[in-house]
Design a protein around this motif. Sequence first.
Motif, mmCIF file in Angstrom:
data_model
loop_
_atom_site.group_PDB
_atom_site.id
_atom_site.type_symbol
_atom_site.label_atom_id
_atom_site.label_comp_id
_atom_site.label_asym_id
_atom_site.label_seq_id
_atom_site.Cartn_x
_atom_site.Cartn_y
_atom_site.Cartn_z
ATOM 1 N N GLY A 1 25.531 30.998 52.831
ATOM 2 C CA GLY A 1 26.801 31.641 53.166
ATOM 3 C C GLY A 1 27.990 30.894 52.582
ATOM 4 N N ARG A 2 27.916 29.559 52.620
ATOM 5 C CA ARG A 2 29.012 28.773 52.053
ATOM 6 C C ARG A 2 29.102 28.976 50.547
ATOM 7 N N ARG A 3 27.944 29.001 49.868
ATOM 8 C CA ARG A 3 27.946 29.226 48.418
ATOM 9 C C ARG A 3 28.498 30.614 48.085
ATOM 10 N N GLU A 4 28.179 31.599 48.909
ATOM 11 C CA GLU A 4 28.689 32.951 48.663
ATOM 12 C C GLU A 4 30.200 33.004 48.826
ATOM 13 N N ARG A 5 30.728 32.269 49.795
ATOM 14 C CA ARG A 5 32.186 32.250 49.974
ATOM 15 C C ARG A 5 32.876 31.561 48.800
ATOM 16 N N VAL A 6 32.268 30.458 48.325
ATOM 17 C CA VAL A 6 32.832 29.775 47.154
ATOM 18 C C VAL A 6 32.782 30.689 45.933
ATOM 19 N N LEU A 7 31.669 31.399 45.742
ATOM 20 C CA LEU A 7 31.521 32.304 44.605
ATOM 21 C C LEU A 7 32.545 33.429 44.683
ATOM 22 N N ALA A 8 32.791 33.953 45.896
ATOM 23 C CA ALA A 8 33.781 35.012 46.049
ATOM 24 C C ALA A 8 35.168 34.510 45.654
ATOM 25 N N ALA A 9 35.478 33.252 46.021
ATOM 26 C CA ALA A 9 36.772 32.685 45.645
ATOM 27 C C ALA A 9 36.868 32.503 44.133
ATOM 28 N N VAL A 10 35.766 32.049 43.513
ATOM 29 C CA VAL A 10 35.756 31.876 42.060
ATOM 30 C C VAL A 10 35.948 33.220 41.366
ATOM 31 N N ARG A 11 35.275 34.250 41.871
ATOM 32 C CA ARG A 11 35.423 35.584 41.292
ATOM 33 C C ARG A 11 36.869 36.061 41.392
ATOM 34 N N SER A 12 37.490 35.801 42.530
ATOM 35 C CA SER A 12 38.874 36.226 42.710
ATOM 36 C C SER A 12 39.793 35.549 41.705
ATOM 37 N N VAL A 13 39.609 34.235 41.515
ATOM 38 C CA VAL A 13 40.425 33.501 40.544
ATOM 39 C C VAL A 13 40.138 33.998 39.127
ATOM 40 N N ALA A 14 38.850 34.243 38.818
ATOM 41 C CA ALA A 14 38.488 34.721 37.481
ATOM 42 C C ALA A 14 39.105 36.086 37.198
ATOM 43 N N GLU A 15 39.104 36.963 38.199
ATOM 44 C CA GLU A 15 39.698 38.283 38.002
ATOM 45 C C GLU A 15 41.199 38.177 37.757
ATOM 46 N N ALA A 16 41.865 37.270 38.501
ATOM 47 C CA ALA A 16 43.302 37.076 38.282
ATOM 48 C C ALA A 16 43.564 36.518 36.886
ATOM 49 N N ALA A 17 42.716 35.563 36.454
ATOM 50 C CA ALA A 17 42.874 34.998 35.114
ATOM 51 C C ALA A 17 42.620 36.052 34.051
ATOM 52 N N GLN A 18 41.630 36.904 34.281
ATOM 53 C CA GLN A 18 41.324 37.949 33.314
ATOM 54 C C GLN A 18 42.486 38.926 33.178
ATOM 55 N N GLN A 19 43.082 39.310 34.298
ATOM 56 C CA GLN A 19 44.207 40.236 34.251
ATOM 57 C C GLN A 19 45.399 39.629 33.528
ATOM 58 N N ALA A 20 45.579 38.315 33.671
ATOM 59 C CA ALA A 20 46.690 37.662 32.989
ATOM 60 C C ALA A 20 46.407 37.465 31.505
ATOM 61 N N LEU A 21 45.151 37.163 31.174
ATOM 62 C CA LEU A 21 44.799 36.866 29.788
ATOM 63 C C LEU A 21 44.507 38.141 28.995
ATOM 64 N N LEU A 22 43.598 38.960 29.504
ATOM 65 C CA LEU A 22 43.222 40.202 28.826
ATOM 66 C C LEU A 22 43.891 41.363 29.546
ATOM 67 N N GLN A 23 45.121 41.607 29.191
ATOM 68 C CA GLN A 23 45.897 42.641 29.862
ATOM 69 C C GLN A 23 45.338 44.019 29.520
ATOM 70 N N PRO A 24 45.490 44.978 30.451
ATOM 71 C CA PRO A 24 44.969 46.330 30.196
ATOM 72 C C PRO A 24 45.542 46.918 28.911
ATOM 73 N N VAL A 25 44.695 47.604 28.178
ATOM 74 C CA VAL A 25 45.092 48.265 26.938
ATOM 75 C C VAL A 25 45.445 49.710 27.252
ATOM 76 N N PRO A 26 46.526 50.247 26.653
ATOM 77 C CA PRO A 26 46.886 51.651 26.926
ATOM 78 C C PRO A 26 45.761 52.603 26.535
ATOM 79 N N GLU A 27 45.558 53.618 27.340
ATOM 80 C CA GLU A 27 44.567 54.635 27.014
ATOM 81 C C GLU A 27 45.032 55.494 25.851
ATOM 82 N N THR A 28 46.338 55.720 25.784
ATOM 83 C CA THR A 28 46.943 56.407 24.640
ATOM 84 C C THR A 28 48.214 55.660 24.267
ATOM 85 N N VAL A 29 48.420 55.474 22.967
ATOM 86 C CA VAL A 29 49.641 54.839 22.482
ATOM 87 C C VAL A 29 49.949 55.424 21.111
ATOM 88 N N GLY A 30 51.135 55.979 20.976
ATOM 89 C CA GLY A 30 51.486 56.628 19.724
ATOM 90 C C GLY A 30 50.491 57.723 19.399
#
Length: 365
Positions: free
Chosen positions: A94-123
Amino acid sequence: MGTPLLPLLVVAVVVLVDVATGAGMPWLPLLAAGPALAAATNGPRGVVFVGLLAAALGTALGIGHAAPAREPAAVVSALLAVTAASCLASAMRGRRERVLAAVRSVAEAAQQALLQPVPETVGPFQVAVRYSAAAAEARIGGDLYALVPTPHGIRLIVGDVRGKGLPAVGTAALVLGVFREAAYDEPDLLTVVDRIERSLARNLGPDDFVTAVVAGYTGSGDLEIVNCGHAPPLLISAAGEIVTVEAARPAPPLGLRALSGQVPGLQRLPLAVGDQLLLYTDGVIEARDHAREFYPLAEGVARHASEEPARTLRALHDELLAHVGGRLHDDAALLLLRKRAEEGPVRAPSDPGTRLPTTASTARA
């Protein structure tokens, strides 16, 4: 984590077998499978519940078999010991799962900051992206992509950093940061590449580099492409013909220009309505199956090309995962552009605070 149904079923099966066969004490030690299994599926409370139930049933069956007192006592002692060990294992899990959930949360935040969403349509383009990190829980890796509308037209980059792990992520962040600033500031695409090169030359080690394709579209009908040691894009014509867009002037990866003295050249690629351009990283074409055969990307594109880039990439990504048996061993990125209409110059407002209206859609796996 809910009722421990499977561990209770195991305990029930052992009890029923013991009662039905009348075999006596030999079956009872198997009751320990209940709390041991509960450690993998439930929390400590579930483990204790299953363990105490198994101990109670073991005691009752031992008495029913009129066994010597020491035998039921030994079985119950073993059950309690397994239950205690299983409780500890469940708590640690259970402790490892909580740590993994926290790591996933940080990774998702880093991903959103680094690899920003690409427009579905542009020009005049429909756009789709598919990205998978080799480290599944990390969510981000050394592959990079970005697409931004600028005062000088649409600019995009797809690249691959040498190496893996946090150093590769740091280099990818550096490249994307410089690209986004230079793409907005510089009217010439080669100057954008030069700025990235200078930044990497100052910040990377002697053995580090980044392969990349940098492209731009100003509305003239041609796509400008600068290939710096990267895998060549694939052009899919409206008629379905697939052509590899080889670099007209081969250039070294970003960060290695000082060693080779070669400078990249600007290549112009005419795009008609319905044409598509697929940019990708080495993790796609170097993915191997169990027979060590590489994934045939061009053949996959021929099978799955459609008028919807998102659907095309979804099918390609699913086929790629099936080819490698479900798990990639390198980061993989795919970016697909489809020209949907003729349009004049595509430019962002000169005020960086004003954004073009777009619909964001980026798929990751």
